[in-house]
Design a protein around this motif. Sequence first.
Motif, mmCIF file in Angstrom:
data_model
loop_
_atom_site.group_PDB
_atom_site.id
_atom_site.type_symbol
_atom_site.label_atom_id
_atom_site.label_comp_id
_atom_site.label_asym_id
_atom_site.label_seq_id
_atom_site.Cartn_x
_atom_site.Cartn_y
_atom_site.Cartn_z
ATOM 1 N N VAL A 152 -0.906 13.396 -6.646
ATOM 2 C CA VAL A 152 0.261 12.711 -6.062
ATOM 3 C C VAL A 152 0.234 11.242 -6.507
ATOM 4 C CG1 VAL A 152 1.338 11.973 -3.889
ATOM 5 C CG2 VAL A 152 0.286 14.249 -4.059
ATOM 6 N N ILE A 153 -0.940 10.671 -6.506
ATOM 7 C CA ILE A 153 -1.105 9.252 -6.879
ATOM 8 C C ILE A 153 -1.012 9.089 -8.398
ATOM 9 C CG2 ILE A 153 -2.730 7.314 -6.835
ATOM 10 C CD1 ILE A 153 -3.833 8.574 -4.174
ATOM 11 N N LEU A 154 -1.737 9.960 -9.105
ATOM 12 C CA LEU A 154 -1.778 9.834 -10.573
ATOM 13 C C LEU A 154 -0.393 10.044 -11.190
ATOM 14 C CD1 LEU A 154 -5.082 11.818 -11.293
ATOM 15 C CD2 LEU A 154 -4.787 9.337 -11.293
ATOM 16 N N ASP A 155 0.398 10.923 -10.567
ATOM 17 C CA ASP A 155 1.718 11.244 -11.138
ATOM 18 C C ASP A 155 2.820 10.296 -10.672
ATOM 19 O OD1 ASP A 155 0.573 13.314 -12.482
ATOM 20 O OD2 ASP A 155 1.087 14.845 -10.985
ATOM 21 N N ASP A 156 2.475 9.344 -9.824
ATOM 22 C CA ASP A 156 3.517 8.431 -9.329
ATOM 23 C C ASP A 156 3.549 7.181 -10.211
ATOM 24 O OD1 ASP A 156 5.089 6.579 -8.025
ATOM 25 O OD2 ASP A 156 4.415 7.173 -6.025
ATOM 26 N N LEU A 196 0.860 -1.184 0.000
ATOM 27 C CA LEU A 196 0.000 0.000 0.000
ATOM 28 C C LEU A 196 0.896 1.234 0.000
ATOM 29 C CD1 LEU A 196 -2.936 1.224 0.528
ATOM 30 C CD2 LEU A 196 -2.190 1.359 2.912
ATOM 31 N N LYS A 197 0.764 2.061 -1.030
ATOM 32 C CA LYS A 197 1.625 3.258 -1.070
ATOM 33 C C LYS A 197 0.891 4.519 -0.613
ATOM 34 C CE LYS A 197 5.284 5.608 -3.448
ATOM 35 N NZ LYS A 197 6.181 5.699 -4.565
ATOM 36 N N TYR A 198 -0.364 4.660 -1.030
ATOM 37 C CA TYR A 198 -1.103 5.879 -0.667
ATOM 38 C C TYR A 198 -2.542 5.553 -0.251
ATOM 39 C CZ TYR A 198 2.433 8.257 -3.579
ATOM 40 O OH TYR A 198 3.592 8.712 -4.133
ATOM 41 N N ILE A 199 -3.057 6.443 0.596
ATOM 42 C CA ILE A 199 -4.492 6.471 0.892
ATOM 43 C C ILE A 199 -4.938 7.900 0.610
ATOM 44 C CG2 ILE A 199 -6.244 6.371 2.713
ATOM 45 C CD1 ILE A 199 -4.291 4.390 4.197
ATOM 46 N N LEU A 200 -5.928 8.065 -0.264
ATOM 47 C CA LEU A 200 -6.439 9.414 -0.538
ATOM 48 C C LEU A 200 -7.679 9.659 0.308
ATOM 49 C CD1 LEU A 200 -6.259 11.937 -2.602
ATOM 50 C CD2 LEU A 200 -8.241 10.846 -3.648
ATOM 51 N N ASP A 201 -7.670 10.720 1.054
ATOM 52 C CA ASP A 201 -8.863 11.086 1.822
ATOM 53 C C ASP A 201 -8.772 12.572 2.149
ATOM 54 O OD1 ASP A 201 -11.019 9.065 3.427
ATOM 55 O OD2 ASP A 201 -10.942 11.144 4.130
ATOM 56 N N LEU A 202 -9.926 13.185 2.375
ATOM 57 C CA LEU A 202 -9.935 14.604 2.755
ATOM 58 C C LEU A 202 -9.450 14.772 4.192
ATOM 59 C CD1 LEU A 202 -13.406 15.656 1.281
ATOM 60 C CD2 LEU A 202 -11.153 16.385 0.453
ATOM 61 N N ARG A 203 -9.646 13.702 4.965
ATOM 62 C CA ARG A 203 -9.316 13.783 6.390
ATOM 63 C C ARG A 203 -7.883 13.324 6.667
ATOM 64 N NH1 ARG A 203 -13.946 9.606 7.667
ATOM 65 N NH2 ARG A 203 -13.018 8.834 5.777
ATOM 66 N N ASP A 204 -7.389 13.698 7.862
ATOM 67 C CA ASP A 204 -6.128 13.127 8.366
ATOM 68 C C ASP A 204 -6.516 12.029 9.352
ATOM 69 O OD1 ASP A 204 -4.072 14.732 7.146
ATOM 70 O OD2 ASP A 204 -4.903 16.404 8.313
ATOM 71 N N HIS A 243 -1.394 3.782 9.249
ATOM 72 C CA HIS A 243 -1.059 4.204 7.888
ATOM 73 C C HIS A 243 -1.132 5.725 7.711
ATOM 74 C CE1 HIS A 243 -0.803 0.126 6.330
ATOM 75 N NE2 HIS A 243 -1.840 -0.155 7.118
ATOM 76 N N GLU A 244 -1.048 6.439 8.830
ATOM 77 C CA GLU A 244 -1.158 7.903 8.835
ATOM 78 C C GLU A 244 -0.234 8.559 7.797
ATOM 79 O OE1 GLU A 244 -0.021 9.386 12.670
ATOM 80 O OE2 GLU A 244 -0.363 11.481 12.111
ATOM 81 N N SER A 245 0.997 8.038 7.719
ATOM 82 C CA SER A 245 1.994 8.674 6.839
ATOM 83 C C SER A 245 1.701 8.456 5.359
ATOM 84 C CB SER A 245 3.389 8.144 7.165
ATOM 85 O OG SER A 245 3.405 6.758 6.879
ATOM 86 N N GLN A 246 0.832 7.514 5.060
ATOM 87 C CA GLN A 246 0.520 7.250 3.636
ATOM 88 C C GLN A 246 -0.684 8.059 3.132
ATOM 89 O OE1 GLN A 246 0.895 3.464 5.242
ATOM 90 N NE2 GLN A 246 1.575 2.534 3.330
ATOM 91 N N VAL A 247 -1.325 8.774 4.057
ATOM 92 C CA VAL A 247 -2.518 9.539 3.669
ATOM 93 C C VAL A 247 -2.115 10.795 2.892
ATOM 94 C CG1 VAL A 247 -4.543 10.808 4.525
ATOM 95 C CG2 VAL A 247 -3.846 8.686 5.651
ATOM 96 N N VAL A 248 -2.738 10.969 1.724
ATOM 97 C CA VAL A 248 -2.516 12.192 0.933
ATOM 98 C C VAL A 248 -3.890 12.808 0.629
ATOM 99 C CG1 VAL A 248 -0.343 11.401 -0.123
ATOM 100 C CG2 VAL A 248 -2.523 10.921 -1.269
ATOM 101 N N HIS A 249 -3.865 14.100 0.284
ATOM 102 C CA HIS A 249 -5.132 14.785 0.011
ATOM 103 C C HIS A 249 -5.274 15.188 -1.451
ATOM 104 C CE1 HIS A 249 -5.503 14.828 4.308
ATOM 105 N NE2 HIS A 249 -4.421 15.565 4.455
ATOM 106 N N ASP A 250 -4.220 14.974 -2.219
ATOM 107 C CA ASP A 250 -4.230 15.416 -3.616
ATOM 108 C C ASP A 250 -4.130 14.201 -4.540
ATOM 109 O OD1 ASP A 250 -3.831 16.530 -6.081
ATOM 110 O OD2 ASP A 250 -2.001 17.632 -5.564
ATOM 111 N N ILE A 251 -5.127 13.982 -5.351
ATOM 112 C CA ILE A 251 -5.159 12.822 -6.250
ATOM 113 C C ILE A 251 -3.947 12.803 -7.189
ATOM 114 C CG2 ILE A 251 -6.655 14.003 -7.943
ATOM 115 C CD1 ILE A 251 -6.784 10.235 -7.234
#
Length: 402
Positions: free
Chosen positions: A61-65, A37-45, A51-59
Amino acid sequence: MAKVAVLGYGTVGSGVVEVLDTNAAEVEKSAGEKIELKYILDLRDFPGDKHESQVVHDINVILDDPEVDVICETMGGIEPAFTFEKQALSKGKSVCTSNKELVAAHGPELVELAKANGVSYLFEASVGGGIPVLRSLNDSLKHEKIDSITGILNGTTNYILTKMDKEGIGFETVLKQAQEKGYAERNPEADVEGYDACRKIAILSSLMSGKHVDYEDIYTEGISKINIQDFEYARSLNMAIKLLAMCKRNENGFFTIVAPFLIPYENPLANVNGVFNAINVHGNMLGDVMFYGKGAGKNATASAVVADVIDMVKHKGKHIEVNMKAEKATLSPKDNAVRHFFVRVSAELEDQAREIFGSNLDVVKRNSIPNEFAFITDSISEKDFEEKLWKMDSVKGYIRLY
Ligand code: HSE
């Protein structure tokens, strides 16, 4: 090693992460490589979450990786899920989802987009929760001509109907209890009015037809008009009342409907109780095969999402064929479907009912329900039934017979 991103850290999304964590060894064995698991996208923290450190808010980041191979969309709803899925597929990432609203509305288009980009779009968890019915249709049953699919596809309504039948409690009270227990949403309309089951049978019908069955074209009735007395009659007939979603192949194309049906006890669907789902598939060579299991719930649904992840990792760089095209399937009108109907009218309307529906009606008697005349019609078309119903001064209720 394959890298995965989960969009939406709600019930299903957190379940997906839990399955990947808990069954990491089994998942790796099944996929043939480690899945991380590399990222979790959510509006919340999620402070304090493993997995706190894997949470991102900008799609983006995922699309460009470029390391991310697979995206699990577990957000639900049409937007922004639709946009995110399209962007991911266009960037050459495979996508799987539990999002039945989106798959019912845009599934064929997303399958075609995946194909054009040489990746996959799978949605096992969108129908029947953890039940592997879509994979079976897409794989083990691919050589069969599927004649019909009949299912109990909504756990909430099946729970309500089971409680009404077994405990004699009225619809409103059971619904309230189901909401308290978390089995029914605070706004229960999508479940009780049959819309959820409608979207699920639209997805199954699309796979059956290889085209797009639009959920808006499916005749849909919910369970809110069913009452305790209907169950009294049903029991005297050795039948259960279930919300069925069905698709049948006929000479003109396909016929689909979602509605409550009376089903004889000897039919296995009559014995599917509580929150469970079941789907009967009839293949021209195979005959009947039935799938049964949990149609909802965090872990069951997440397990189905992870099954898709594994499939897509195993087919990295390839498109997994899904029998679904954007071309609309031909649906035959409800009017032509022929069946028996169970009807309840006031006792004083017996003569009128006999005059309109015919004199050899099959009368259903319940001494505990006075002042009523209940009967089963001959086998008649939906159109014929509707016309006769209009001629009656009033009708207390009716249910189709399966
Ligand atoms: N509300 C749905 C049900 C959840 O009751 O079956 C699973 O799709």
